[in-house]
Design a protein around this motif. Structure first.
Motif, PDB file in Angstrom:
ATOM      1  N   SER A   1      17.018 -50.037  21.567  1.00  7.99           N
ATOM      2  CA  SER A   1      17.319 -50.407  22.950  1.00  7.99           C
ATOM      3  C   SER A   1      16.148 -50.024  23.843  1.00  7.99           C
ATOM      4  CB  SER A   1      18.578 -49.683  23.425  1.00  7.99           C
ATOM      5  OG  SER A   1      18.319 -48.290  23.578  1.00  7.99           O
ATOM      6  N   ALA A   2      16.141 -50.564  25.055  1.00  7.25           N
ATOM      7  CA  ALA A   2      15.075 -50.230  26.011  1.00  7.25           C
ATOM      8  C   ALA A   2      15.061 -48.737  26.294  1.00  7.25           C
ATOM      9  CB  ALA A   2      15.264 -51.028  27.300  1.00  7.25           C
ATOM     10  N   GLU A   3      16.244 -48.127  26.454  1.00  8.54           N
ATOM     11  CA  GLU A   3      16.312 -46.687  26.732  1.00  8.54           C
ATOM     12  C   GLU A   3      15.729 -45.884  25.577  1.00  8.54           C
ATOM     13  OE1 GLU A   3      17.703 -42.651  26.399  1.00  8.54           O
ATOM     14  OE2 GLU A   3      18.369 -44.289  25.084  1.00  8.54           O
ATOM     15  N   GLU A   4      16.047 -46.276  24.349  1.00 14.99           N
ATOM     16  CA  GLU A   4      15.544 -45.558  23.178  1.00 14.99           C
ATOM     17  C   GLU A   4      14.031 -45.682  23.071  1.00 14.99           C
ATOM     18  OE1 GLU A   4      19.583 -46.172  20.435  1.00 14.99           O
ATOM     19  OE2 GLU A   4      17.983 -47.673  20.447  1.00 14.99           O
ATOM     20  N   ARG A   5      13.519 -46.888  23.307  1.00 12.43           N
ATOM     21  CA  ARG A   5      12.062 -47.065  23.276  1.00 12.43           C
ATOM     22  C   ARG A   5      11.391 -46.225  24.365  1.00 12.43           C
ATOM     23  NH1 ARG A   5      13.585 -52.484  22.615  1.00 12.43           N
ATOM     24  NH2 ARG A   5      13.126 -52.927  24.815  1.00 12.43           N
ATOM     25  N   ASN A   6      11.946 -46.277  25.561  1.00 13.29           N
ATOM     26  CA  ASN A   6      11.336 -45.527  26.662  1.00 13.29           C
ATOM     27  C   ASN A   6      11.318 -44.034  26.376  1.00 13.29           C
ATOM     28  OD1 ASN A   6      10.863 -47.843  28.161  1.00 13.29           O
ATOM     29  ND2 ASN A   6      12.795 -47.700  29.292  1.00 13.29           N
ATOM     30  N   TRP A   7      12.424 -43.512  25.849  1.00 10.92           N
ATOM     31  CA  TRP A   7      12.477 -42.086  25.515  1.00 10.92           C
ATOM     32  C   TRP A   7      11.397 -41.729  24.499  1.00 10.92           C
ATOM     33  CZ3 TRP A   7      15.949 -38.186  27.172  1.00 10.92           C
ATOM     34  CH2 TRP A   7      15.856 -36.980  26.472  1.00 10.92           C
ATOM     35  N   LEU A   8      11.269 -42.551  23.471  1.00 15.19           N
ATOM     36  CA  LEU A   8      10.285 -42.260  22.430  1.00 15.19           C
ATOM     37  C   LEU A   8       8.857 -42.359  22.950  1.00 15.19           C
ATOM     38  CD1 LEU A   8      12.037 -44.039  19.447  1.00 15.19           C
ATOM     39  CD2 LEU A   8      11.510 -41.579  19.594  1.00 15.19           C
ATOM     40  N   TRP A   9       8.564 -43.379  23.737  1.00 17.48           N
ATOM     41  CA  TRP A   9       7.220 -43.477  24.310  1.00 17.48           C
ATOM     42  C   TRP A   9       6.952 -42.304  25.254  1.00 17.48           C
ATOM     43  CZ3 TRP A   9       3.815 -45.775  21.737  1.00 17.48           C
ATOM     44  CH2 TRP A   9       4.021 -47.013  21.131  1.00 17.48           C
ATOM     45  N   GLY A  10       7.996 -41.871  25.982  1.00 18.17           N
ATOM     46  CA  GLY A  10       7.829 -40.702  26.844  1.00 18.17           C
ATOM     47  C   GLY A  10       7.525 -39.453  26.045  1.00 18.17           C
ATOM     48  N   LEU A  11       8.218 -39.280  24.915  1.00 17.73           N
ATOM     49  CA  LEU A  11       7.966 -38.111  24.074  1.00 17.73           C
ATOM     50  C   LEU A  11       6.579 -38.179  23.441  1.00 17.73           C
ATOM     51  CD1 LEU A  11       8.879 -35.526  22.653  1.00 17.73           C
ATOM     52  CD2 LEU A  11       9.900 -36.947  20.876  1.00 17.73           C
ATOM     53  N   ILE A  12       6.205 -39.354  22.954  1.00 21.82           N
ATOM     54  CA  ILE A  12       4.876 -39.507  22.344  1.00 21.82           C
ATOM     55  C   ILE A  12       3.789 -39.269  23.393  1.00 21.82           C
ATOM     56  CG2 ILE A  12       3.310 -41.177  21.285  1.00 21.82           C
ATOM     57  CD1 ILE A  12       5.869 -42.400  19.947  1.00 21.82           C
ATOM     58  N   GLY A  13       4.010 -39.795  24.602  1.00 23.18           N
ATOM     59  CA  GLY A  13       3.057 -39.542  25.687  1.00 23.18           C
ATOM     60  C   GLY A  13       2.949 -38.068  26.004  1.00 23.18           C
ATOM     61  N   LYS A  14       4.086 -37.392  26.031  1.00 24.86           N
ATOM     62  CA  LYS A  14       4.076 -35.949  26.294  1.00 24.86           C
ATOM     63  C   LYS A  14       3.279 -35.213  25.222  1.00 24.86           C
ATOM     64  CE  LYS A  14       7.090 -31.953  25.829  1.00 24.86           C
ATOM     65  NZ  LYS A  14       8.448 -31.480  25.549  1.00 24.86           N
ATOM     66  N   GLN A  15       3.503 -35.549  23.951  1.00 29.44           N
ATOM     67  CA  GLN A  15       2.782 -34.873  22.868  1.00 29.44           C
ATOM     68  C   GLN A  15       1.278 -35.119  22.974  1.00 29.44           C
ATOM     69  OE1 GLN A  15       5.518 -32.853  22.179  1.00 29.44           O
ATOM     70  NE2 GLN A  15       4.222 -32.668  20.371  1.00 29.44           N
ATOM     71  N   ALA A  16       0.904 -36.332  23.344  1.00 24.77           N
ATOM     72  CA  ALA A  16      -0.526 -36.626  23.525  1.00 24.77           C
ATOM     73  C   ALA A  16      -1.087 -35.855  24.708  1.00 24.77           C
ATOM     74  CB  ALA A  16      -0.723 -38.129  23.714  1.00 24.77           C
ATOM     75  N   ALA A  17      -0.302 -35.760  25.780  1.00 25.25           N
ATOM     76  CA  ALA A  17      -0.764 -35.016  26.953  1.00 25.25           C
ATOM     77  C   ALA A  17      -0.914 -33.536  26.629  1.00 25.25           C
ATOM     78  CB  ALA A  17       0.212 -35.223  28.115  1.00 25.25           C
ATOM     79  N   LEU A  18      -0.015 -33.003  25.806  1.00 22.00           N
ATOM     80  CA  LEU A  18      -0.109 -31.599  25.408  1.00 22.00           C
ATOM     81  C   LEU A  18      -1.399 -31.320  24.640  1.00 22.00           C
ATOM     82  CD1 LEU A  18       3.566 -30.883  24.354  1.00 22.00           C
ATOM     83  CD2 LEU A  18       2.230 -29.444  25.893  1.00 22.00           C
ATOM     84  N   SER A  19      -1.884 -32.304  23.913  1.00 19.17           N
ATOM     85  CA  SER A  19      -3.153 -32.140  23.203  1.00 19.17           C
ATOM     86  C   SER A  19      -4.333 -32.602  24.041  1.00 19.17           C
ATOM     87  CB  SER A  19      -3.119 -32.897  21.869  1.00 19.17           C
ATOM     88  OG  SER A  19      -2.991 -34.292  22.085  1.00 19.17           O
ATOM     89  N   LEU A  20      -4.077 -32.893  25.340  1.00 23.58           N
ATOM     90  CA  LEU A  20      -5.106 -33.323  26.296  1.00 23.58           C
ATOM     91  C   LEU A  20      -5.802 -34.600  25.825  1.00 23.58           C
ATOM     92  CD1 LEU A  20      -6.627 -29.823  27.189  1.00 23.58           C
ATOM     93  CD2 LEU A  20      -4.663 -30.984  28.204  1.00 23.58           C
TER      94      LEU A  20
END
Length: 660
Positions: free
Chosen positions: A268-287
């Motif tokens: 679903s759109a919500e599931e995709r958005n959550w996952l992209w948000g988490l992946i973005g967060k993990q990438a941001a954590l590694s700068l």
């Protein structure tokens, strides 16, 4: 013993002093109290029961009685619990045992006893107890409309598996006061935090039939996602989401690849958005510069939680995308938007580039909302308004009556007695409980200042500082920013070219000036020096004959700590934020964190990946500004101490690579 010098006036102030024979018996009681604490930690019920009669009448008897009953609470009868609550009515120990008993009653589903006892629970800070109470309201049909939201707030905040909020969530789900998605989100958060038992519990509530396949999704996500798993139906989709969450925590790029190439179209759109948000967060954590590209796949920011949005803001700050900063903050919850961090960056986003008069006025209103002298962003907001940090005027002196009331407070006295005896954890909890009554209409701000004054007088500096910090309208700078051992600290700092205010700012954050402070990783003393670091630094500065035991000597600790701080500061080209990060997290990490674009140091500090170190750097710098204002008597600037942070200049000498 040193603590007896503290206890003599303490006990007198509480009307606890008596004749010499009683004092000798009390000293024997002190030894028994320490023995009982050890027996409690070991779970030695019989020893606790045997020793309890020997401490009758001791000032810390409430602790002894609590340990003895708490150790056997699961076998205790209600009349025994009630007798304890009546005998020690009004004490911290009474409410602590009530908290423990309420949890046990909740686990037993003894709702009648729980409901009878809960109204007398004063602390009110146990999320699990609150969830039990909300579940009872739901069972009785008296739950408020927002009860489901309150259960979720408490449940999401708990990091370990619990019974109370899990049970309440099941009740609320059955009553349709929360949605299945709310429970799945709890499972996602648990999977992200590697709390797999908690994730399984959430799935058991919302989709018990999915438990058979959940194990592979959580334990072997790559196998699950690259095998024959399909995403038909909500339950299977959520299992795929959980597997991708697990993969993202170890390899965000691989999770992004599978989400983009295989699974995205099935979710679903919500599931995709959550996952992209988490992946973005993990990438941001590694700068990683890829972070914003991942966040760019999110179609609706409101599908993200505040933590994901915070990292989206941080990634946007690193990239200088101020409009995205503002939009991402706007998508946060109302509560998150009130945090001074996001108030400040929202205001900055409004004035970046060609700002209209309307935007400038809005930014000024935001700065005015948080501007102050004590916190990092409060100080930065103050500077944006054209002011500098100066010490607040001293409040009216405490009267003799106000001081006497603090000295006579039984809870404060027990707390100080316990701390002096070596029961620091117990003493701190009782002190906090006693002073926290301010939040329930108990202690006034003047009473808090009097309590802080008592702690300062006894040189229990952490309680002095923390208690004084609770006042809002009346600020006593001398209490909030004390300067123990001033001659030693100032002389040593200036002797090696360090700003004494920086040293004080760091000590205040490291140990709160508690000489016997110990960290969980073995750091010791005022400046929380690690043994290996101390040995290396001693050799570096030619301190002969040094042994690790000397770390606990005050002057040696200051000598070693300031020397290491100066070496770290020199290693990072005089950057206070970088040196503070190195002191907290070791030099290797900030050497990596500084790579990338040249940044305003406030932006760099906000992007520090470790929560503890990020908070540490900001607090050390804010402390430093306050101490500088006190020591110099002149207005001070935080911005002047921040500067810019970027990659090391290749033309400069190599860093001291053996700096531990």
């Amino acid at each position: 013993m040193h603590w007896l010098k503290i206890l003599t006036p303490l006990i007198a102030g509480a009307a606890l002093a008596a004749a010499a024979p009683w004092a000798a018996a009390q000293n024997r009681g002190d030894d028994t109290l320490l023995e009982m604490q050890q027996a409690f930690r070991k779970g030695d019920k019989s020893r606790l029961t045997a020793l309890l009669p020997t401490v009758r009448g001791h000032p810390l008897e409430p602790w002894a009685a609590y340990w003895e009953l708490r150790a056997r609470l699961d076998q205790a009868q209600s009349d025994q619990v009630n007798a304890f609550l009546q005998r020690f009515a009004g004490t911290y120990q009474e409410d602590r045992l009530r908290n423990d008993w309420l949890l046990l009653l909740g686990q037993r589903r003894d709702w009648d006893q729980f409901a009878d006892l809960h109204p007398y629970y004063r602390m009110g800070d146990d999320r699990e107890v609150r969830c039990y109470a909300l579940a009872i309201d739901q069972i009785k049909g008296t739950a408020a409309e927002d009860a489901g939201a309150e259960v979720l707030s408490n449940w999401y905040a708990l990091r370990d598996l619990d019974d109370g909020c899990s049970n309440a969530a099941a009740e609320m789900l059955a009553a349709r006061k929360i949605k299945p998605l709310d429970v799945w989100r709890k499972a996602r958060l648990a999977a992200e935090a590697n709390r797999l038992r908690m994730a399984r519990k959430a799935v058991e509530i919302v989709a018990p039939d999915a438990l058979a396949q959940l194990r592979e999704a959580l334990d072997s996500p790559t196998k699950y996602l690259t095998g024959r798993a399909t995403a038909r139906g909500k339950e299977r989709q959520e299992l795929v989401v959980l597997a991708l969450v697990r993969m993202a925590m170890s390899d965000a790029g691989a999770a992004a690849g599978l989400l983009d190439s295989k699974w995205g179209v099935h979710l679903s759109a919500e599931e995709r958005n959550w996952l992209w948000g988490l992946i973005g967060k993990q990438a941001a954590l590694s700068l990683s510069p890829d972070a914003l590209a991942y966040f760019g796949n999110v179609g609706r920011d409101t599908d993200l939680n505040d933590d994901m949005l915070a990292w989206k803001v941080r990634a946007a700050l690193r990239a200088g995308q101020w409009k995205l900063v503002g939009r991402s903050i706007d998508a946060m919850s109302a509560r998150a938007r009130q945090d001074s961090t996001w108030v400040y960056w929202k205001a900055r986003s409004l004035t970046a580039g060609r700002a209209s008069e309307e935007d400038r006025a809005a930014a000024r209103q935001l700065y005015e909302r948080i501007a102050g002298t004590t916190g990092f962003y409060e100080q930065l907001a103050l500077e944006e308004l054209g002011a500098r940090v100066t010490p607040a005027p001293a409040p009216a002196p405490l009267t003799d009556a106000e001081k006497a009331a603090a000295r006579a407070n039984p809870g404060l006295n027990r707390a100080l007695y316990a701390i002096a005896l070596g029961l620091r954890s117990e003493g701190v909890r009782e002190w906090n409980y006693t002073t926290n009554l301010h939040q329930q209409g108990g202690m006034s701000e003047r009473e808090l200042l009097a309590a802080a004054d008592l702690a300062c007088e006894r040189q229990v500096w952490d309680r002095c500082i923390n208690t004084s910090e609770r006042t809002r309208d009346v600020i006593d700078v001398a209490q909030r920013f004390p300067m123990p051992y001033q001659a030693t600290v100032v002389q040593r700092a200036r002797g090696i070219g360090l700003d004494p205010a920086y040293v004080y700012g760091l000590i205040r954050q490291e140990s709160r000036f508690i000489m016997d402070a110990r960290s969980g990783v073995g750091a010791s003393g005022l400046m929380q020096v690690m043994p290996a670091t101390a040995r290396w630094t001693a050799r570096k500065i030619g301190l002969t004959g040094f042994t690790p035991q000397q770390i606990n000597d005050r002057d040696t600790n200051i000598t070693i700590g300031t020397a290491y701080l100066k070496l770290a500061l020199d290693d990072f080209d005089g950057s206070m934020p970088l040196a503070a990060a190195a002191y907290n997290a070791g030099p290797g990490r900030p050497r990596n964190w500084r790579n990338g674009p040249v940044l305003d140091a406030a932006i760099w500090a906000e992007n520090v990946p470790f929560n503890e170190t990020r908070d540490y750097v900001k607090k050390v710098l804010a402390n430093t500004v306050n101490y500088a204002a006190i020591l110099t008597g002149q207005p001070q600037s935080l911005k002047s101490r921040l500067g810019l942070v970027g990659p090391r200049d290749a033309r400069e000498p190599e860093p001291n690579k053996d700096l531990p």
